[in-house]
Design a protein around this motif. Sequence first.
Motif, PDB file in Angstrom:
ATOM      1  N   GLU A 620       0.531  -1.258   0.337  1.00 19.03           N
ATOM      2  CA  GLU A 620      -0.277  -0.281  -0.191  1.00 19.03           C
ATOM      3  C   GLU A 620       0.888   1.301   0.099  1.00 19.03           C
ATOM      4  O   GLU A 620       0.056   2.501   0.314  1.00 19.03           O
ATOM      5  CB  GLU A 620      -1.108  -0.155   1.302  1.00 19.03           C
ATOM      6  CG  GLU A 620      -1.852  -1.008   1.145  1.00 19.03           C
ATOM      7  CD  GLU A 620      -2.935  -1.233   2.325  1.00 19.03           C
ATOM      8  OE1 GLU A 620      -3.843  -1.607   2.161  1.00 19.03           O
ATOM      9  OE2 GLU A 620      -2.057  -0.340   3.675  1.00 19.03           O
ATOM     10  N   THR A 621       1.809   1.271  -0.058  1.00 16.88           N
ATOM     11  CA  THR A 621       2.940   2.121  -0.042  1.00 16.88           C
ATOM     12  C   THR A 621       3.679   2.773  -1.302  1.00 16.88           C
ATOM     13  O   THR A 621       3.591   1.253  -2.043  1.00 16.88           O
ATOM     14  CB  THR A 621       4.486   2.890   0.863  1.00 16.88           C
ATOM     15  OG1 THR A 621       5.190   0.645   0.729  1.00 16.88           O
ATOM     16  CG2 THR A 621       4.004   1.737   2.601  1.00 16.88           C
ATOM     17  N   GLY A 622       3.697   3.465  -1.367  1.00 16.99           N
ATOM     18  CA  GLY A 622       4.543   3.754  -2.847  1.00 16.99           C
ATOM     19  C   GLY A 622       6.076   2.751  -3.182  1.00 16.99           C
ATOM     20  O   GLY A 622       6.539   2.090  -2.901  1.00 16.99           O
ATOM     21  N   THR A 623       6.951   3.915  -3.796  1.00 22.68           N
ATOM     22  CA  THR A 623       8.753   3.352  -3.434  1.00 22.68           C
ATOM     23  C   THR A 623       9.311   3.139  -2.293  1.00 22.68           C
ATOM     24  O   THR A 623       9.138   4.259  -1.743  1.00 22.68           O
ATOM     25  CB  THR A 623       9.532   4.523  -4.794  1.00 22.68           C
ATOM     26  OG1 THR A 623       8.793   5.123  -5.748  1.00 22.68           O
ATOM     27  CG2 THR A 623      10.504   3.905  -4.783  1.00 22.68           C
ATOM     28  N   LEU A 624       9.899   2.172  -2.105  1.00 20.01           N
ATOM     29  CA  LEU A 624      10.238   1.728  -0.417  1.00 20.01           C
ATOM     30  C   LEU A 624      11.957   2.603  -0.983  1.00 20.01           C
ATOM     31  O   LEU A 624      12.035   2.176  -1.296  1.00 20.01           O
ATOM     32  CB  LEU A 624      10.319   0.581  -0.892  1.00 20.01           C
ATOM     33  CG  LEU A 624       9.341  -0.475  -0.394  1.00 20.01           C
ATOM     34  CD1 LEU A 624       9.260  -2.195   0.301  1.00 20.01           C
ATOM     35  CD2 LEU A 624       8.345  -0.196   0.678  1.00 20.01           C
ATOM     36  N   PRO A 625      12.384   2.637   0.438  1.00 21.11           N
ATOM     37  CA  PRO A 625      13.638   3.928   0.239  1.00 21.11           C
ATOM     38  C   PRO A 625      14.757   2.759   0.225  1.00 21.11           C
ATOM     39  O   PRO A 625      14.560   1.141   0.612  1.00 21.11           O
ATOM     40  CB  PRO A 625      13.761   4.275   2.050  1.00 21.11           C
ATOM     41  CG  PRO A 625      12.278   3.049   3.057  1.00 21.11           C
ATOM     42  CD  PRO A 625      10.975   2.910   1.663  1.00 21.11           C
ATOM     43  N   GLN A 626      15.250   3.352   0.018  1.00 17.06           N
ATOM     44  CA  GLN A 626      16.942   2.006  -0.168  1.00 17.06           C
ATOM     45  C   GLN A 626      17.890   2.029   0.962  1.00 17.06           C
ATOM     46  O   GLN A 626      17.395   2.798   1.876  1.00 17.06           O
ATOM     47  CB  GLN A 626      17.761   2.892  -0.700  1.00 17.06           C
ATOM     48  CG  GLN A 626      19.282   1.926  -1.023  1.00 17.06           C
ATOM     49  CD  GLN A 626      19.226   0.485  -2.400  1.00 17.06           C
ATOM     50  OE1 GLN A 626      17.904   0.471  -2.824  1.00 17.06           O
ATOM     51  NE2 GLN A 626      19.878  -0.784  -2.219  1.00 17.06           N
ATOM     52  N   PRO A 627      17.748   0.716   1.293  1.00 20.07           N
ATOM     53  CA  PRO A 627      17.374   0.259   2.712  1.00 20.07           C
ATOM     54  C   PRO A 627      19.305  -0.036   2.571  1.00 20.07           C
ATOM     55  O   PRO A 627      19.577   0.127   1.743  1.00 20.07           O
ATOM     56  CB  PRO A 627      17.602  -1.910   2.361  1.00 20.07           C
ATOM     57  CG  PRO A 627      17.852  -1.968   1.437  1.00 20.07           C
ATOM     58  CD  PRO A 627      17.390  -1.103   0.400  1.00 20.07           C
ATOM     59  N   GLN A 628      19.609   0.477   4.152  1.00 19.12           N
ATOM     60  CA  GLN A 628      21.093   0.614   4.467  1.00 19.12           C
ATOM     61  C   GLN A 628      21.657  -0.857   5.057  1.00 19.12           C
ATOM     62  O   GLN A 628      21.283  -1.917   4.961  1.00 19.12           O
ATOM     63  CB  GLN A 628      21.719   1.533   5.988  1.00 19.12           C
ATOM     64  CG  GLN A 628      21.259   2.798   5.351  1.00 19.12           C
ATOM     65  CD  GLN A 628      22.249   3.462   3.885  1.00 19.12           C
ATOM     66  OE1 GLN A 628      22.973   4.162   3.592  1.00 19.12           O
ATOM     67  NE2 GLN A 628      20.875   3.834   2.702  1.00 19.12           N
ATOM     68  N   LYS A 629      23.002  -0.849   5.296  1.00 19.11           N
ATOM     69  CA  LYS A 629      23.696  -2.156   5.557  1.00 19.11           C
ATOM     70  C   LYS A 629      22.804  -2.755   6.911  1.00 19.11           C
ATOM     71  O   LYS A 629      22.936  -2.051   8.051  1.00 19.11           O
ATOM     72  CB  LYS A 629      25.477  -2.349   5.092  1.00 19.11           C
ATOM     73  CG  LYS A 629      25.311  -1.805   6.604  1.00 19.11           C
ATOM     74  CD  LYS A 629      26.904  -1.395   7.023  1.00 19.11           C
ATOM     75  CE  LYS A 629      27.777  -1.062   8.093  1.00 19.11           C
ATOM     76  NZ  LYS A 629      27.738   0.949   8.057  1.00 19.11           N
ATOM     77  N   PRO A 630      23.176  -4.406   6.997  1.00 20.26           N
ATOM     78  CA  PRO A 630      22.420  -4.500   8.364  1.00 20.26           C
ATOM     79  C   PRO A 630      23.581  -5.003   8.650  1.00 20.26           C
ATOM     80  O   PRO A 630      24.439  -4.797   8.656  1.00 20.26           O
ATOM     81  CB  PRO A 630      21.579  -5.749   7.358  1.00 20.26           C
ATOM     82  CG  PRO A 630      22.615  -5.835   5.922  1.00 20.26           C
ATOM     83  CD  PRO A 630      23.186  -5.003   5.502  1.00 20.26           C
ATOM     84  N   ALA A 631      22.969  -4.598  10.307  1.00 21.11           N
ATOM     85  CA  ALA A 631      23.781  -4.918  10.933  1.00 21.11           C
ATOM     86  C   ALA A 631      24.514  -6.192  11.228  1.00 21.11           C
ATOM     87  O   ALA A 631      24.350  -7.227  10.725  1.00 21.11           O
ATOM     88  CB  ALA A 631      23.234  -5.266  12.780  1.00 21.11           C
TER      89      ALA A 631
END
Length: 660
Positions: A620-631
């Motif tokens: 239901e959301t638009g473009t998802l943000p780019q994820p940063q590196k995981p822990a």
Amino acid sequence: MVHKAIQLILIYCLTANLHDLAFGDSPPYNICSTSTAGSARASTIDDNLQNVLTSLASNANAAKFSNASFGNDSDRVYGLYMCLNYISAETCNDCITTASQDISKLCPNKTEAIVWEEVCQLRYAYQNFFGQLDVSGNIPKYNRLNISEPERYRSVVNNTLSDLITKLSAFDPFEMYATDEVPFTNSDTLYALVQCTKDLPADDCITCLHNATADILSCCYFSRGARLLSRNCYLRYELYAFYKGATEPSILAGNQASGRGKQRKMWMIIVLASVVALLLVVFASTGYFFATKKITRKRKGTARKQIQLHKIGDANDTDFHYQHVQGRDNDLKAQDFFIDLETLNLATSNFSDSNILGQGGFGPVYKGVLSDGKEVAVKRLSSCSEQGTAEFTNEVLLILKLQHKNLVKLLGFCVDGDEKLLVYEFMPNGSLDAILFDPRKRGILCWRKRTNIVNGIAKGMLYLHEDSRLRIVHRDLKASNVLLDSDMNSKISDFGMARIFAESEGEANTARIVGTYGYMAPEYAMEGLYSKKSDVFSFGVLLIEIITGRRNAGFNQLLAYAWHLWNEGNVLELVDPLLTDTSFSDDEFSRYIHIGLLCVQEDAFDRPTMSSVAPMLKGETGTLPQPQKPAFSIGRVTDGHCNNNNCSANGLTISNLSPR
């Protein structure tokens, strides 16, 4: 004799404390921004605000809705009010006058505020918000009485609200208000109302009401009535004609300030009289009780600890609620929850090892069968635990107040000497990990079942984080703490246990780490800092595990590998080869991995909240943000790979494990 009397009385008091939670708070309800006007502009803006409030109050004599603004450029203040359509002009005027006074007291010098009274709402901001939809911060309020058939009632409420929204759409010109009444039982009729602020476009009004309906049904379906307070819209339903001037036909429904004190005194007298009566009955029957009762086991030790009961939070808070157990007088009874030790001994074959379902962090869990044939799960707290009865009774209070279809339901409890036990509903399909990480069983988890499990977990966590004033941080969300019912629906277990049974701790820091490595957020594992965002991290790990069928082993190797494939554009290499059903979607799989990576970002600030995750999962959301590196994925992945169950460490270099 004295011990048994005290025990029964304290159990009764536990129930009485829960009953007290049925009394709710009263308006006004409010949201205030955290920002304030600068001192240089404060006087000018305050004058503009007072002019706006005065103008709105004067308009309330003639209209149920009005907006106004006053001032120049950056000092301009915008405001609007909405009265419910069914009230008179005089009542509207009185309500807005009261709201104007309350908003200044509750939100002094704030750049934005909204106040809801019983039949109106008032809002202002230092920026123009007219005609702009904002569904953040919706506030549900619950009737203090629960319904006897919650699932059927939920369906009726959902259909009624949906029909009302459809009715609004059919109006020409578009109306912002509608009511309806629908039979529920032979004696009960459901009355519902929806309304939007008139500055809102028609499409946004519909959207606002759909969001409000989803919010209210996710948290309040077991209540006889509820209302949803939103910035742009309002809905309410009850089993009495509230919009026709009727009042709830129950002593607990009194909302008038003048009558609340008398009602509380009356209930206090009833409770005290009941306790005295119970004392007399207990002591009169004790002789007979012990003359006929056979002692079936040797008591551990001679000293008996008196049970110390604790209430959690403010008993006047309407957002605390619990699932009623129906008795002869339609109210909670202590015997509906207390189960004696002899019964549980019999149900579990004296806690036989053959009946063990699993080993929790605080003791084993046994399968039991009660005398009526009902299957249950019995959690037996370790007798060597340093935690005492106070924490245990807090657990009981907590679970009874937290009722949601995606949380495992508490059926009863037992306190007997050193024995402390909780009795839960039995989950026939066991824990998620037993199926997900078994290559012989995982094939039964088709794509739709997996997404349904993920969404169920998300709803349960959203409830713990947002829909309860307790704001529970689970701290041990993992596959083994997710149970599956007969239809493979997911239910979170052990919620709140780690928090309650931990040692003395502050709100955001603990000296004792309680959880499972591989699911723990870095700030919690390394610094003891926990928050709702640490739960979001655990959810992200679990999400990726569920859709890939792989376990996150060691130092988050699955997360590192998923991040590597994501950046290479090869994320579909993570697809479980057992996912061969036609419902599987490459795009949906990629979106779920994307959401999982957003949840496990190293910086807690970058992770979304569960209220943001839920619409992401539904697309239901638009473009998802780019994820940063995981822990813990700092380093490089060269030729790392995952087999059917685990991710190997081949080619994975961990270069930084020190606290941030």
